[in-house]
Design a protein around this motif. Structure first.
Motif, mmCIF file in Angstrom:
data_model
loop_
_atom_site.group_PDB
_atom_site.id
_atom_site.type_symbol
_atom_site.label_atom_id
_atom_site.label_comp_id
_atom_site.label_asym_id
_atom_site.label_seq_id
_atom_site.Cartn_x
_atom_site.Cartn_y
_atom_site.Cartn_z
ATOM 1 N N GLY A 88 0.812 -1.219 0.000
ATOM 2 C CA GLY A 88 0.000 0.000 0.000
ATOM 3 C C GLY A 88 0.839 1.260 0.000
ATOM 4 N N ARG A 89 1.945 1.245 0.728
ATOM 5 C CA ARG A 89 2.841 2.409 0.747
ATOM 6 C C ARG A 89 3.351 2.723 -0.659
ATOM 7 N N GLU A 90 3.767 1.684 -1.378
ATOM 8 C CA GLU A 90 4.307 1.875 -2.728
ATOM 9 C C GLU A 90 3.213 2.305 -3.704
ATOM 10 N N VAL A 91 2.011 1.769 -3.542
ATOM 11 C CA VAL A 91 0.889 2.199 -4.386
ATOM 12 C C VAL A 91 0.628 3.687 -4.190
ATOM 13 N N ALA A 92 0.617 4.127 -2.933
ATOM 14 C CA ALA A 92 0.370 5.533 -2.653
ATOM 15 C C ALA A 92 1.460 6.423 -3.242
ATOM 16 N N VAL A 93 2.717 5.994 -3.146
ATOM 17 C CA VAL A 93 3.832 6.769 -3.703
ATOM 18 C C VAL A 93 3.684 6.912 -5.216
ATOM 19 N N LEU A 94 3.389 5.814 -5.885
ATOM 20 C CA LEU A 94 3.264 5.850 -7.342
ATOM 21 C C LEU A 94 2.094 6.725 -7.783
ATOM 22 N N LEU A 95 0.965 6.611 -7.108
ATOM 23 C CA LEU A 95 -0.201 7.404 -7.478
ATOM 24 C C LEU A 95 0.015 8.887 -7.172
ATOM 25 N N ALA A 96 0.642 9.182 -6.029
ATOM 26 C CA ALA A 96 0.869 10.574 -5.646
ATOM 27 C C ALA A 96 1.812 11.280 -6.613
ATOM 28 N N ALA A 97 2.693 10.522 -7.260
ATOM 29 C CA ALA A 97 3.617 11.114 -8.223
ATOM 30 C C ALA A 97 2.906 11.539 -9.499
ATOM 31 N N ALA A 98 1.717 10.978 -9.728
ATOM 32 C CA ALA A 98 1.005 11.252 -10.976
ATOM 33 C C ALA A 98 -0.219 12.137 -10.805
ATOM 34 N N GLY A 99 -0.713 12.274 -9.573
ATOM 35 C CA GLY A 99 -1.922 13.059 -9.379
ATOM 36 C C GLY A 99 -2.409 12.957 -7.954
ATOM 37 N N PRO A 100 -3.602 13.474 -7.674
ATOM 38 C CA PRO A 100 -4.123 13.445 -6.306
ATOM 39 C C PRO A 100 -4.458 12.029 -5.858
ATOM 40 N N VAL A 101 -4.283 11.785 -4.567
ATOM 41 C CA VAL A 101 -4.607 10.490 -3.990
ATOM 42 C C VAL A 101 -5.125 10.724 -2.577
ATOM 43 N N ARG A 102 -6.054 9.878 -2.162
ATOM 44 C CA ARG A 102 -6.594 9.957 -0.808
ATOM 45 C C ARG A 102 -6.209 8.681 -0.066
ATOM 46 N N ILE A 103 -5.883 8.835 1.210
ATOM 47 C CA ILE A 103 -5.452 7.704 2.027
ATOM 48 C C ILE A 103 -6.331 7.603 3.259
ATOM 49 N N LEU A 104 -6.822 6.399 3.542
ATOM 50 C CA LEU A 104 -7.506 6.113 4.794
ATOM 51 C C LEU A 104 -6.506 5.419 5.705
ATOM 52 N N ALA A 105 -6.258 5.987 6.895
ATOM 53 C CA ALA A 105 -5.255 5.429 7.792
ATOM 54 C C ALA A 105 -5.703 5.542 9.235
ATOM 55 N N ARG A 106 -5.551 4.457 9.972
ATOM 56 C CA ARG A 106 -5.860 4.505 11.405
ATOM 57 C C ARG A 106 -4.824 5.329 12.158
ATOM 58 N N ARG A 107 -3.586 5.280 11.679
ATOM 59 C CA ARG A 107 -2.503 6.008 12.347
ATOM 60 C C ARG A 107 -1.768 6.864 11.316
ATOM 61 N N PRO A 108 -2.300 8.028 11.010
ATOM 62 C CA PRO A 108 -1.693 8.874 9.978
ATOM 63 C C PRO A 108 -0.246 9.242 10.256
ATOM 64 N N GLU A 109 0.159 9.257 11.529
ATOM 65 C CA GLU A 109 1.534 9.631 11.850
ATOM 66 C C GLU A 109 2.549 8.624 11.309
ATOM 67 N N VAL A 150 4.452 -5.688 -7.042
ATOM 68 C CA VAL A 150 3.023 -5.884 -6.775
ATOM 69 C C VAL A 150 2.307 -4.539 -6.856
ATOM 70 N N ALA A 151 2.917 -3.506 -6.274
ATOM 71 C CA ALA A 151 2.332 -2.162 -6.312
ATOM 72 C C ALA A 151 2.225 -1.651 -7.741
ATOM 73 N N ALA A 152 3.243 -1.897 -8.556
ATOM 74 C CA ALA A 152 3.205 -1.441 -9.945
ATOM 75 C C ALA A 152 2.079 -2.112 -10.713
ATOM 76 N N VAL A 153 1.849 -3.404 -10.455
ATOM 77 C CA VAL A 153 0.727 -4.102 -11.074
ATOM 78 C C VAL A 153 -0.592 -3.486 -10.608
ATOM 79 N N ALA A 154 -0.712 -3.229 -9.309
ATOM 80 C CA ALA A 154 -1.947 -2.650 -8.777
ATOM 81 C C ALA A 154 -2.227 -1.288 -9.383
ATOM 82 N N VAL A 155 -1.199 -0.461 -9.534
ATOM 83 C CA VAL A 155 -1.387 0.869 -10.123
ATOM 84 C C VAL A 155 -1.790 0.755 -11.589
ATOM 85 N N ALA A 156 -1.200 -0.191 -12.302
ATOM 86 C CA ALA A 156 -1.591 -0.400 -13.701
ATOM 87 C C ALA A 156 -3.065 -0.776 -13.798
ATOM 88 N N VAL A 157 -3.542 -1.578 -12.854
ATOM 89 C CA VAL A 157 -4.948 -1.987 -12.830
ATOM 90 C C VAL A 157 -5.846 -0.816 -12.437
#
Length: 282
Positions: free
Chosen positions: A12-33, A169-176
């Motif tokens: 999930g961390r890598e998915v968020a990094v890849l998406l954030a590099a290309a545009g806006p992304v929203r994250i749901l997190a129990r511990r944002p810190e 795995v993250a790169a595959v998820a972002v492609a999907v």
């Protein structure tokens, strides 16, 4: 807008990094810190899957969701799927596991993932399942033994597994998530080769430039170690999974990374070189 869950985890961390590099992304997190993904286009909603109002806020205006769940008891997939359907989400991409498509896998964790996938199928939200093999990053658990004594201790040292880099795995998820035509499909994801724990130890030794010794754990010792960290059903599931690996059930290599990303999957040697510092610094 794409919602990412599990953004403090390996994939999930890598998915968020890849998406954030290309545009806006929203994250749901129990511990944002604990999040390491920052930036102007990153929006964070604090909350867990059991927090209905937070989940509804996170899903508002979202086109697609990347879903990671790990509770063996909570109905988190059902919660997200219901809320996503109500919010009009058009695509739910779930991180699952390759074992769900293998008839010989009947451990507690695999059965639970099958149930989770079924709940998403029945939700009415268009879905895709990303089903990776064992993560290369699981060998980070060897770091304390390597740092203190130059020893890797593991069960079934000669059992091969086509383990996969979480970044792939993250790169595959972002492609999907960002591509078209993936709805209703399930993608198995492996690394480029089947490798044993002894071979991984040898590769780590070369990367770190120091001798490492592999010591095979007995079944009783492995069970004791697992029970110190996990509930018994989860610990026994890991042992059943290891037994399947010993029989060669996890050695198959699939070309999904190449097909969906246009490049070869990373090898364990590449992963270990990129993460060498984790084995030398506490």
């Amino acid at each position: 807008m794409i919602l990412v869950t599990g953004a403090t985890g390996a994939v999930g961390r890598e998915v968020a990094v890849l998406l954030a590099a290309a545009g806006p992304v929203r994250i749901l997190a129990r511990r944002p810190e604990r999040l390491t993904v920052r930036g102007e286009g990153v929006e964070v909603v604090e909350g867990g899957y059991g927090d209905g109002p937070a989940l509804d806020r996170a899903l508002r205006g979202v086109d697609a969701v990347f879903l990671v769940t790990n509770s063996p008891t909570e109905p988190d997939d059902e919660r997200v799927a219901r809320a996503a359907e109500a919010a009009g989400v058009r695509h739910l991409v779930k991180l699952s596991m390759m074992a769900v498509e293998e008839p010989g896998a009947d451990d507690f964790i695999t059965r639970r993932q099958r149930q989770n996938e079924q709940a998403i199928r029945e939700s009415g939200v268009p879905w895709t399942f990303v089903r990776p093999r064992t993560f290369m990053s699981n060998t980070l658990s060897w770091a304390p033994g390597i740092r203190s004594a130059g020893v890797v201790r593991a069960l079934y040292g000669d059992a091969p597994v086509a383990c996969v880099d979480p970044r792939d795995v993250a790169a595959v998820a972002v492609a999907v998530l960002t591509g078209a035509g993936h709805e209703g499909r399930a993608y198995a994801v492996s690394g480029p080769e089947a490798i044993t724990a002894r071979e991984q130890t040898a590769q780590l030794s070369r990367v770190l430039g120091r001798p490492l010794r592999f010591e095979e754990l007995g079944l009783d010792a492995a069970r004791t170690a697992l029970l110190a960290k996990y509930p018994r059903p989860v610990a026994e599931a890991f042992l059943e999974s290891a037994e399947r690996q010993r029989t060669g059930a996890k050695a198959a290599v699939v070309p999904t990374v190449q097909e969906l990303t246009g490049r070869q999957a990373r090898s364990y040697r590449t992963w270990s070189a990129d993460h060498a510092g984790a084995f030398t610094t506490a």
